[in-house]
Design a protein around this motif. Structure first.
Motif, PDB file in Angstrom:
ATOM      1  N   SER A   1      -9.535  -6.845 -11.307  1.00  0.00           N
ATOM      2  CA  SER A   1      -8.304  -7.589 -11.063  1.00  0.00           C
ATOM      3  C   SER A   1      -8.541  -8.770 -10.131  1.00  0.00           C
ATOM      4  O   SER A   1      -7.988  -9.855 -10.346  1.00  0.00           O
ATOM      5  CB  SER A   1      -7.240  -6.676 -10.447  1.00  0.00           C
ATOM      6  OG  SER A   1      -6.926  -5.640 -11.322  1.00  0.00           O
TER       7      SER A   1
ATOM      8  N   TYR B   1     -10.138   3.898  -8.256  1.00  0.00           N
ATOM      9  CA  TYR B   1      -9.741   2.554  -8.653  1.00  0.00           C
ATOM     10  C   TYR B   1     -10.652   1.426  -8.187  1.00  0.00           C
ATOM     11  O   TYR B   1     -10.249   0.276  -8.210  1.00  0.00           O
ATOM     12  CB  TYR B   1      -8.314   2.290  -8.155  1.00  0.00           C
ATOM     13  CG  TYR B   1      -7.323   3.171  -8.859  1.00  0.00           C
ATOM     14  CD1 TYR B   1      -7.002   2.952 -10.179  1.00  0.00           C
ATOM     15  CD2 TYR B   1      -6.739   4.238  -8.203  1.00  0.00           C
ATOM     16  CE1 TYR B   1      -6.117   3.759 -10.834  1.00  0.00           C
ATOM     17  CE2 TYR B   1      -5.846   5.057  -8.848  1.00  0.00           C
ATOM     18  CZ  TYR B   1      -5.537   4.814 -10.165  1.00  0.00           C
ATOM     19  OH  TYR B   1      -4.668   5.630 -10.811  1.00  0.00           O
TER      20      TYR B   1
ATOM     21  N   VAL C   1       5.745  -2.490  -3.376  1.00  0.00           N
ATOM     22  CA  VAL C   1       5.546  -1.984  -4.737  1.00  0.00           C
ATOM     23  C   VAL C   1       4.291  -1.126  -4.815  1.00  0.00           C
ATOM     24  O   VAL C   1       4.272  -0.097  -5.492  1.00  0.00           O
ATOM     25  CB  VAL C   1       5.473  -3.159  -5.744  1.00  0.00           C
ATOM     26  CG1 VAL C   1       5.010  -2.701  -7.110  1.00  0.00           C
ATOM     27  CG2 VAL C   1       6.830  -3.838  -5.839  1.00  0.00           C
ATOM     28  N   THR C   2       3.251  -1.513  -4.101  1.00  0.00           N
ATOM     29  CA  THR C   2       2.019  -0.726  -4.100  1.00  0.00           C
ATOM     30  C   THR C   2       2.254   0.656  -3.506  1.00  0.00           C
ATOM     31  O   THR C   2       1.807   1.668  -4.059  1.00  0.00           O
ATOM     32  CB  THR C   2       0.922  -1.459  -3.306  1.00  0.00           C
ATOM     33  OG1 THR C   2       0.673  -2.721  -3.918  1.00  0.00           O
ATOM     34  CG2 THR C   2      -0.358  -0.653  -3.286  1.00  0.00           C
TER      35      THR C   2
ATOM     36  N   THR D   1       5.172   2.417  -3.079  1.00  0.00           N
ATOM     37  CA  THR D   1       6.107   3.291  -3.794  1.00  0.00           C
ATOM     38  C   THR D   1       5.758   3.458  -5.262  1.00  0.00           C
ATOM     39  O   THR D   1       5.830   4.558  -5.787  1.00  0.00           O
ATOM     40  CB  THR D   1       7.545   2.755  -3.678  1.00  0.00           C
ATOM     41  OG1 THR D   1       7.599   1.429  -4.192  1.00  0.00           O
ATOM     42  CG2 THR D   1       8.017   2.774  -2.245  1.00  0.00           C
ATOM     43  N   GLY D   2       5.382   2.393  -5.912  1.00  0.00           N
ATOM     44  CA  GLY D   2       5.165   2.454  -7.352  1.00  0.00           C
ATOM     45  C   GLY D   2       3.797   2.934  -7.769  1.00  0.00           C
ATOM     46  O   GLY D   2       3.633   3.473  -8.858  1.00  0.00           O
ATOM     47  N   VAL D   3       2.818   2.749  -6.924  1.00  0.00           N
ATOM     48  CA  VAL D   3       1.454   3.116  -7.306  1.00  0.00           C
ATOM     49  C   VAL D   3       0.946   4.294  -6.481  1.00  0.00           C
ATOM     50  O   VAL D   3       0.609   5.344  -7.024  1.00  0.00           O
ATOM     51  CB  VAL D   3       0.496   1.908  -7.160  1.00  0.00           C
ATOM     52  CG1 VAL D   3      -0.917   2.293  -7.508  1.00  0.00           C
ATOM     53  CG2 VAL D   3       0.964   0.757  -8.032  1.00  0.00           C
ATOM     54  N   MET D   4       0.894   4.128  -5.170  1.00  0.00           N
ATOM     55  CA  MET D   4       0.272   5.153  -4.334  1.00  0.00           C
ATOM     56  C   MET D   4       1.030   6.479  -4.365  1.00  0.00           C
ATOM     57  O   MET D   4       0.414   7.538  -4.522  1.00  0.00           O
ATOM     58  CB  MET D   4       0.141   4.645  -2.897  1.00  0.00           C
ATOM     59  CG  MET D   4      -0.837   3.504  -2.752  1.00  0.00           C
ATOM     60  SD  MET D   4      -0.852   2.775  -1.116  1.00  0.00           S
ATOM     61  CE  MET D   4      -1.416   4.135  -0.120  1.00  0.00           C
TER      62      MET D   4
ATOM     63  N   LEU E   1      -8.326  10.061  -5.253  1.00  0.00           N
ATOM     64  CA  LEU E   1      -7.592   8.814  -5.469  1.00  0.00           C
ATOM     65  C   LEU E   1      -8.343   7.615  -4.899  1.00  0.00           C
ATOM     66  O   LEU E   1      -8.319   6.532  -5.490  1.00  0.00           O
ATOM     67  CB  LEU E   1      -6.203   8.909  -4.842  1.00  0.00           C
ATOM     68  CG  LEU E   1      -5.229   9.829  -5.556  1.00  0.00           C
ATOM     69  CD1 LEU E   1      -3.954   9.956  -4.739  1.00  0.00           C
ATOM     70  CD2 LEU E   1      -4.920   9.306  -6.943  1.00  0.00           C
TER      71      LEU E   1
ATOM     72  N   SER F   1       3.243   7.619  -6.631  1.00  0.00           N
ATOM     73  CA  SER F   1       3.226   8.257  -7.948  1.00  0.00           C
ATOM     74  C   SER F   1       1.849   8.804  -8.303  1.00  0.00           C
ATOM     75  O   SER F   1       1.734   9.883  -8.880  1.00  0.00           O
ATOM     76  CB  SER F   1       3.703   7.276  -9.026  1.00  0.00           C
ATOM     77  OG  SER F   1       2.853   6.161  -9.092  1.00  0.00           O
ATOM     78  N   MET F   2       0.777   8.098  -7.947  1.00  0.00           N
ATOM     79  CA  MET F   2      -0.568   8.599  -8.239  1.00  0.00           C
ATOM     80  C   MET F   2      -0.902   9.820  -7.382  1.00  0.00           C
ATOM     81  O   MET F   2      -1.584  10.737  -7.838  1.00  0.00           O
ATOM     82  CB  MET F   2      -1.619   7.510  -8.014  1.00  0.00           C
ATOM     83  CG  MET F   2      -1.504   6.306  -8.903  1.00  0.00           C
ATOM     84  SD  MET F   2      -1.550   6.433 -10.696  1.00  0.00           S
ATOM     85  CE  MET F   2      -2.287   7.829 -11.217  1.00  0.00           C
ATOM     86  N   TYR F   3      -0.410   9.843  -6.155  1.00  0.00           N
ATOM     87  CA  TYR F   3      -0.636  11.000  -5.289  1.00  0.00           C
ATOM     88  C   TYR F   3       0.045  12.242  -5.870  1.00  0.00           C
ATOM     89  O   TYR F   3      -0.558  13.311  -5.955  1.00  0.00           O
ATOM     90  CB  TYR F   3      -0.118  10.704  -3.886  1.00  0.00           C
ATOM     91  CG  TYR F   3      -0.332  11.847  -2.924  1.00  0.00           C
ATOM     92  CD1 TYR F   3      -1.591  12.091  -2.397  1.00  0.00           C
ATOM     93  CD2 TYR F   3       0.715  12.674  -2.558  1.00  0.00           C
ATOM     94  CE1 TYR F   3      -1.797  13.138  -1.517  1.00  0.00           C
ATOM     95  CE2 TYR F   3       0.515  13.725  -1.683  1.00  0.00           C
ATOM     96  CZ  TYR F   3      -0.734  13.948  -1.168  1.00  0.00           C
ATOM     97  OH  TYR F   3      -0.939  14.989  -0.305  1.00  0.00           O
TER      98      TYR F   3
END
Length: 78
Positions: free
Chosen positions: A28, A21, A50-51, A53-56, A17, A58-60
């Motif tokens: 960006s 990115y 948001v980073t 909960t929504g990104v880290m 991970l 879910s990607m994990y």
């Protein structure tokens, strides 16, 4: 498929991970450079929430799923 191969070659989930990115982050930043610092300073709390909960998270969880499932299962679930 590449993530599965890296997992088989003893790459940990966090290492995969971390290396995924770099290009997205740089692109960006350059695309939003004019307003980045003004916006960032006013919304740092929301950006971090948001980073995380929504990104880290879910990607994990996706990366863990990639390690244990076939590529077809992963593509169908996405």
């Amino acid at each position: 498929m590449f993530s599965t191969k890296l997992s088989e070659e003893v790459w940990t989930t966090s290492i995969i991970l971390a290396n995924r990115y770099y290009g997205i982050i740089l692109l960006s930043f350059f695309a939003t450079y004019a307003v980045f610092f003004e916006y960032f300073s006013g919304n740092i709390g929301w950006i971090l929430a948001v980073t995380a909960t929504g990104v880290m998270l879910s990607m994990y969880l996706l990366q863990i799923g990639i390690r244990y499932c076939s590529s077809l299962i992963v593509m169908m679930s996405l």
